[in-house]
Design an enzyme around this catalytic site. Structure first.
Site, PDB file in Angstrom:
ATOM      1  N   ASP A 341      23.410 -45.383  -4.016  1.00  0.00           N
ATOM      2  CA  ASP A 341      23.926 -45.695  -3.638  1.00  0.00           C
ATOM      3  C   ASP A 341      25.298 -45.918  -2.935  1.00  0.00           C
ATOM      4  O   ASP A 341      25.519 -44.425  -3.415  1.00  0.00           O
ATOM      5  CB  ASP A 341      24.355 -46.994  -4.555  1.00  0.00           C
ATOM      6  N   GLU A 372      23.139 -45.656   1.188  1.00  0.00           N
ATOM      7  CA  GLU A 372      23.269 -46.716   2.005  1.00  0.00           C
ATOM      8  C   GLU A 372      24.670 -45.794   2.830  1.00  0.00           C
ATOM      9  O   GLU A 372      25.305 -44.882   1.916  1.00  0.00           O
ATOM     10  CB  GLU A 372      24.355 -47.437   1.469  1.00  0.00           C
TER      11      GLU A 372
END
Length: 663
Positions: A341, A372
């Site tokens: 993340d 990400e």
């Protein structure tokens, strides 16, 4: 509160001290930390280098009662406080009292703990071998296939639906992932859950956060959150366990789920959140105030995560913590890959260390690693550290991947602007961008996305974040926004979108239920919405046009594994693109070298048309077999396949996928 215990000058001095080479040289340690259990005694070790005093408290219960024993730890080398308690402490709960350099005492659980009690407030001593399911030592993932197709799901979403065929007591639990034979309302005909996935053909299951997180009371069966709120990084979340009050149960049941998924042909990816903690006032902060967190020049907490704090991954003990945590999940829970993340809040040196450590232990690229490549806001990394974001991809290891938002937005429209369309739903796209998407943006210069190899490109149309693919198409194509009434135009756009994603080099990722038009009724951010909205609607998966849409995905998944032109992950894979052109307005064509010893077709031809009328297009020399068109993605299975030469009729709003027959 901690802010009242520090003057501005003291905060600045502490920040500079933590960033100094002298502090790292004096206090970095590789010594074992946490509760190190053995039958005859347990050694407790906590890293708290600036603490004045540390005390250990042992409890019989995970949430209630006074300590049965309290003892002071002894300060050892390099900031480690230690104590050894005789006897078999397996199953005993504990926490610490840490008195900081300014005399402030804080109660804290153990940030290095491997088990905890209800809601994670007390840590637990654990003999991990008693949590192993039968046959765990022999557990291994299925062999890697020719392609990696990833299906992202939340544990509760997977089986919360009353129509899932899962017994009520196991809905939303780890245990649901162990079941086979479930069918829609128990009808014995329409598979759900694991059997549905086996039919669909994906081979990687990405589990949204399964570490212990703080936004959901573990005893409340109706509470829901995605789980991007870490509390205990090395402990499974208790709300998915049948008994969250017993710290051993959640460990065993997560292992059982992973073992069952392996046995059913799936590898398992873990969604990890090492960029921030649920609150700044975390176990890491309470043991060593501010060390694990970035601060702005005014000494306020950095907020690149948008969650109130950022972990300082560039500091050596924070880097050690994250690296060891990843390796712990790989070793103890047999996790096959990691999705990071907000990876841009971690530094490139740490990501390279994680990649190298996994490669050294399991083989090069064996564990999938991606994240990400962005953050919510900027974050003040220490000078010299580089964020592992988009700009870093061309310099990172080719097996550190990233979500390709460029392809996502190119296909369906901008993710932050609801009504802005993409190529398939009324917008436009440059041929140059479509071409870069097909080759996984390998070697792209600047612009929206660039990789050193297609292996870094995680191609996707929707994930848990933002609108589902179906909802985005409805918002852009249906003024009435009827999310549960499929129109022909939206179904065609969905098929065209997935056919384009199918035809991009890189790895293929999809949101669970995307294949049957999953809807959240237009809600962009469902992180804390009701489970009833977030759940997978298993009846929808088997209803009319949505069932047909799922079959279209299924055929493409099976076909892609037979196409070396698309499965090639080498840095040289982009050279397989032989040509790209526009056969007409709102259309694009791509010709690829598909040669390989086992390939049935030596070249691949991909036609994508977003026009609302059919047209004819010239074909390169040779006989071309129809592999898929807008109506079916299973033409490649036909005993008497359709062969084309000279020209082909391009569909209106659809894809035509052709393979040149080998001579």
């Amino acid at each position: 509160m901690h802010t009242a215990t520090q003057t501005a000058a003291a905060a600045t001095a502490r920040r500079k001290m933590y960033d100094s080479k002298a502090f790292e040289a004096q206090y970095h340690t590789d010594a074992p930390l946490g509760a190190l259990w053995a039958p005859e005694a347990t050694r407790f070790a906590l890293w708290a280098p600036t603490a004045r005093q540390v005390s250990l408290h042992l409890y019989a219960d995970g949430t209630e009662g006074e300590p049965r024993l309290s003892i002071d730890l002894v300060r050892g080398q390099r900031g480690v406080w230690e104590a050894t308690v005789a006897g078999d402490l397996d199953g005993r709960y504990y926490d610490f009292s840490v008195t900081d350099s300014e005399g402030v005492m804080r109660r804290t659980a153990d940030p290095w703990a491997r088990a905890c009690g209800l809601d994670g407030g007390r840590s637990m001593v654990i003999d991990l071998r008693r949590t192993d399911p039968d046959g765990w030592a022999e557990d291994a993932p299925p062999a890697r296939g020719p392609e990696d197709v990833i299906w992202e799901v939340h544990v509760k979403d997977f089986s919360h639906d009353v129509h899932s065929g899962v017994p009520a007591a196991l809905r939303g639990k780890y245990k649901a992932l162990t079941l086979t034979g479930t069918t829609l309302d128990g009808d014995g005909v329409h598979p759900t859950c694991t059997d549905y996935l086996k039919r669909l053909g994906v081979n990687y299951i990405q589990l949204m956060p399964v570490f212990d997180y703080g936004s959901v009371p573990e005893g409340d069966p109706e509470a829901f959150n995605w789980g991007y709120d870490p509390v205990n990084y090395n402990v499974p979340e208790g709300s998915y366990a049948t008994d969250p009050s017993d710290g051993a149960v959640r460990i065993r049941e997560l292992k059982e789920a992973i073992q069952a998924l392996h046995q059913n042909g799936f590898r398992v990816i873990m969604d990890v959140v090492y960029n921030h903690t649920y609150k700044l006032d975390s176990w890491l902060w309470r043991t060593e105030p501010w060390y694990f967190y970035r601060q702005n020049p005014d000494d306020s907490p950095a907020d690149g995560s948008g969650c109130g704090n950022d972990l300082a991954s560039e500091r050596s003990m924070c880097a050690r913590y994250i690296l060891e945590s990843v390796l712990y999940w790989a070793r103890e829970y047999h996790i096959d890959g990691f999705r990071f993340d907000l990876m841009a809040l971690l530094d490139t040196q740490l990501m390279e260390r994680i990649r190298a450590a996994l490669d050294a232990e399991y083989g090069k690229g064996e564990k999938i690693l991606y994240g990400e490549p962005w953050s919510a806001h900027s974050s003040p990394m220490r000078r010299g550290a580089k964020p592992a974001g988009k700009r870093a991809l061309p310099d990172l290891d080719e097996n550190i991947g990233a979500f390709c938002d460029a392809t996502r937005d190119l296909v369906k429209g901008h993710i932050l602007h609801a009504e802005r369309p993409g190529f398939v739903n009324g917008g436009s796209a440059r041929l140059s961008d479509l071409t870069l998407a097909v080759t996984g943006w390998a070697g792209a210069q600047g612009g929206r996305f660039a990789t050193r190899a297609a292996s870094q490109s995680i191609n996707y149309l929707s994930s848990h974040d933002d609108w589902t693919l179906w909802d985005k198409l409805v918002i852009t194509m249906d003024p009435a926004r009827r999310f549960d009434q499929p129109t022909t135009a939206i179904l065609q756009a969905n098929r065209l979108a997935v056919a384009f994603c199918f035809g991009c080099q890189g790895r293929w990722f999809m949101l669970a239920g995307e294949e049957f038009g999953r809807t959240k009724q237009g809600l962009q951010n469902s992180f804390n919405a009701a489970a009833a909205l977030n759940r997978l609607d298993w009846a929808r998966a088997w209803t009319g046009p949505w069932k047909d849409l799922a079959d279209y995905y299924r055929g493409l998944i099976a076909l892609r594994r037979q196409l070396p032109a698309l499965c090639d992950k080498r840095p040289e894979a982009a050279a397989r693109l032989l040509g790209a052109w526009r056969p007409g307005r709102l259309a694009a064509a791509f010709q690829l070298d598909n040669r390989a010893p086992s390939s049935r077709w030596d070249e691949l031809l991909l036609f994508y048309s977003a026009a609302d009328v059919s047209r004819h297009a010239a074909l390169p020399d040779g006989q071309w077999q129809v592999l898929a068109d807008p109506d079916s993605s299973f033409h490649w299975q036909e005993a008497a396949p359709a062969l084309l030469s000279g020209q082909a009729a391009l569909p209106a709003s659809g894809a035509l996928i052709l393979g040149r027959v080998r001579l």
